[in-house]
Design an enzyme around this catalytic site. Structure first.
Site, mmCIF file in Angstrom:
data_model
loop_
_atom_site.group_PDB
_atom_site.id
_atom_site.type_symbol
_atom_site.label_atom_id
_atom_site.label_comp_id
_atom_site.label_asym_id
_atom_site.label_seq_id
_atom_site.Cartn_x
_atom_site.Cartn_y
_atom_site.Cartn_z
ATOM 1 N N GLY A 11 -2.917 3.259 -0.951
ATOM 2 C CA GLY A 11 -3.985 2.333 -0.556
ATOM 3 C C GLY A 11 -5.085 3.091 0.172
ATOM 4 N N GLY A 13 -5.478 3.987 3.296
ATOM 5 C CA GLY A 13 -5.022 5.044 4.192
ATOM 6 C C GLY A 13 -4.465 6.250 3.444
ATOM 7 N N SER A 34 3.812 5.929 -4.615
ATOM 8 C CA SER A 34 3.381 4.540 -4.423
ATOM 9 C C SER A 34 3.750 3.706 -5.639
ATOM 10 C CB SER A 34 1.865 4.484 -4.189
ATOM 11 O OG SER A 34 1.489 3.222 -3.680
ATOM 12 N N CYS A 156 -4.517 -9.732 11.534
ATOM 13 C CA CYS A 156 -5.626 -9.612 10.588
ATOM 14 C C CYS A 156 -6.188 -11.019 10.337
ATOM 15 C CB CYS A 156 -5.074 -8.987 9.302
ATOM 16 S SG CYS A 156 -6.291 -8.666 8.054
ATOM 17 N N VAL A 294 -2.448 0.319 8.334
ATOM 18 C CA VAL A 294 -1.892 -0.907 8.901
ATOM 19 C C VAL A 294 -0.446 -0.713 9.373
ATOM 20 C CG1 VAL A 294 -1.220 -3.262 8.255
ATOM 21 C CG2 VAL A 294 -3.462 -2.412 7.631
ATOM 22 N N CYS A 347 -16.090 -5.579 11.367
ATOM 23 C CA CYS A 347 -15.581 -6.735 10.603
ATOM 24 C C CYS A 347 -16.792 -7.441 10.009
ATOM 25 C CB CYS A 347 -14.874 -7.762 11.486
ATOM 26 S SG CYS A 347 -13.619 -7.107 12.550
#
Ligand SMILES: Cc1cc2nc3c(=O)[nH]c(=O)nc-3n(C[C@H](O)[C@H](O)[C@H](O)COP(=O)(O)OP(=O)(O)OC[C@H]3O[C@@H](n4cnc5c(N)ncnc54)[C@H](O)[C@@H]3O)c2cc1C
Length: 429
Positions: A11, A13, A34, A156, A294, A347
């Site tokens: 992803g 990261g 992954s 989140c 995350v 954000c």
């Protein structure tokens, strides 16, 4: 012999760490493990749910992409980590040895309210968003009340706000808005808290935006149960209430996936199974293990009456990925320099026609810079950023020099800073 860096997760990261490492050291052996065969631009999943994007627009298959940059790809999930013997095992039983391990698996989703997984919907994965897209098509034919929100322990909140605003926009376009009562129900102590203790005037701004769009809100409560036609919540005194709904979209809690827990309590935070990291995003016990994204354990910005966590936004994750890549390369070169991410949060809540953006630097108060903006151009900026990010992933260059310069000039953000003492909690260097 060249060192081997294994990265769990393809992803934001995982990819950002791999590309930074490749740019810094062309001789490194890098492997991404992954199970999901594509990179997905998560911030566009609410748009996918509303049919504003196609799956192919916001995803890139990994199998063709990664070899172009001399990055090996194993299309399986990591199942367990053996930190004492420096190896991981994949779901098919394959063992892969590493010199350095970067855990970037993203979260395990926890649908903590009774009936949430069964009767509610989510935008947290592309698959969930596509499922919601189908449900929305049926809903438009026979609309009714909608509940959007977040259960206790959520970190989140942005996608919930976005989804409420964007659904309002879509319903208006379809001439259905007057037939749908939208209620936002949240564990945040007030709307606009965002898990960040608020950002400047975010409370006033979000209240105004909800009021202008006729969206009701209920804050500082625990959603406990979802039934096919209602959402049930409890206030701080334990009194129960219910809100009728035909459709709901509730953000789940995040915790670390089983593969992190398999590494034991020195790697997995006992409370939430996320990766224990120091200021430089290195595990304090196993110094060749790092966390990015995350899945890392970051303390909440503040205690709230109902638990909430700190969001890990894309900008923070890119900063973590840069710091971790620098730290690995310096370790290999026997350089003592270590870097900590600055952890600055951007954000942007898209609202269809316009968007509201917040910037907090650093995330943990006291903050040097707080900015906010609501404008039509912010909506276009968010769409342009999506294309720009996907271009970065396709081109193998996640940190172009012009981006670093622009962030420095416009926002005073450097991304990472030299850290004299890595011990201590993330965000405190
Ligand atoms: C719906 C949504 C919208 C968001 N919108 C924004 C936004 O607008 N702006 C912003 O800044 N942030 C946003 N975020 C927050 C954050 O940027 C994203 O969550 C981001 O995708 C996190 O990146 P990550 O690399 O940590 O995890 P992910 O992007 O989730 O990637 C993790 C990868 O690891 C894989 N994986 C899982 N388990 C394993 C395993 N055992 N072994 C190997 N691989 C594994 C997964 O399949 C996935 O491919 C949003 C988050 C969500 C959920």
């Amino acid at each position: 012999m060249s060192k081997h860096v294994v990265i769990l997760g393809g992803g934001i990261g995982g990819i950002a760490t791999a590309y930074n490492l490749r740019r810094m050291d062309s001789s490194l052996k890098i492997t991404i493990v992954s199970g999901r065969p594509y990179f997905g631009f998560t911030p566009a999943y609410p748009h996918l749910a509303l049919g504003w994007r196609k799956f192919e627009d916001i995803t890139i298959p990994l199998a063709n992409l990664l070899p172009k940059f001399n990055i090996d790809y194993v299309p399986e999930n990591g199942e367990s980590i053996d930190p004492d013997n420096n190896k991981i095992r994949t779901t098919s039983g394959k063992e892969i040895e590493y010199d350095y391990l970067v855990i970037a698996t993203g979260p395990k989703l926890v649908f903590g309210a009774e009936g949430q997984e069964q009767y509610s919907t989510s935008v947290c994965t592309a698959e969930h968003a596509l499922e919601l897209q189908k449900k929305l098509e049926e809903f438009y034919a026979d609309p009714g009340p909608v509940v959007v929100g977040a259960i206790p322990g959520v970190s989140c909140f942005g996608p919930a706000y976005e989804f409420a605003f964007m659904l309002h926009h879509e319903l208006k376009k379809r001439g259905l808005r007057h037939r749908v009562r939208i209620t936002y129900i949240t564990s945040e102590p007030y709307v606009g808290h965002l898990g960040l203790g608020g950002v400047g005037p975010s409370r006033r701004l979000m209240e105004d935006l909800f009021a202008e769009r006729s969206i009701n809100w209920i804050a500082n409560v625990k959603i406990t149960k979802v039934e096919p036609d209602k959402v049930i919540y409890e206030d701080l005194e334990g009194k129960q209430y219910e809100v009728p709904c035909k459709l709901s979209m509730l953000m789940p809690r995040f915790m670390g996936p089983e593969v992190v827990a398999s590494a034991g309590d020195k790697v997995a935070n006992p409370a939430n199974k996320m990766v224990i990291v120091n200021r430089c995003f290195q595990n304090p016990t196993y110094k060749n293990i790092y966390g990015v994204g995350v899945v890392t354990a970051i303390p909440p910005v503040e205690q709230t009456p109902i638990p909430t966590g700190a969001p890990k936004t894309g900008m923070m994750i890119e900063q973590m990925a840069l710091a971790v890549a620098k730290n690995i390369v310096n370790d290999i070169k026997n350089s003592a320099d270590r870097y900590a991410p600055e952890l600055s949060a951007v954000c942007i809540a898209d609202m269809g026609g316009d968007a509201a953006g917040f910037f907090a630097h650093p995330v943990l108060p006291p903050r040097a810079t707080v900015k906010h903006k609501k404008a039509v151009w912010m909506h276009w900026f968010k769409s342009a950023f999506e294309k720009y990010f996907l271009w970065k992933v396709k081109s193998g260059n996640i940190s172009p020099f012009f981006e670093e310069k622009a962030l420095e000039l416009l926002l005073g953000v450097h991304g990472v800073r030299l850290c004299k003492d890595c011990s201590g909690s993330p965000g405190t260097c």
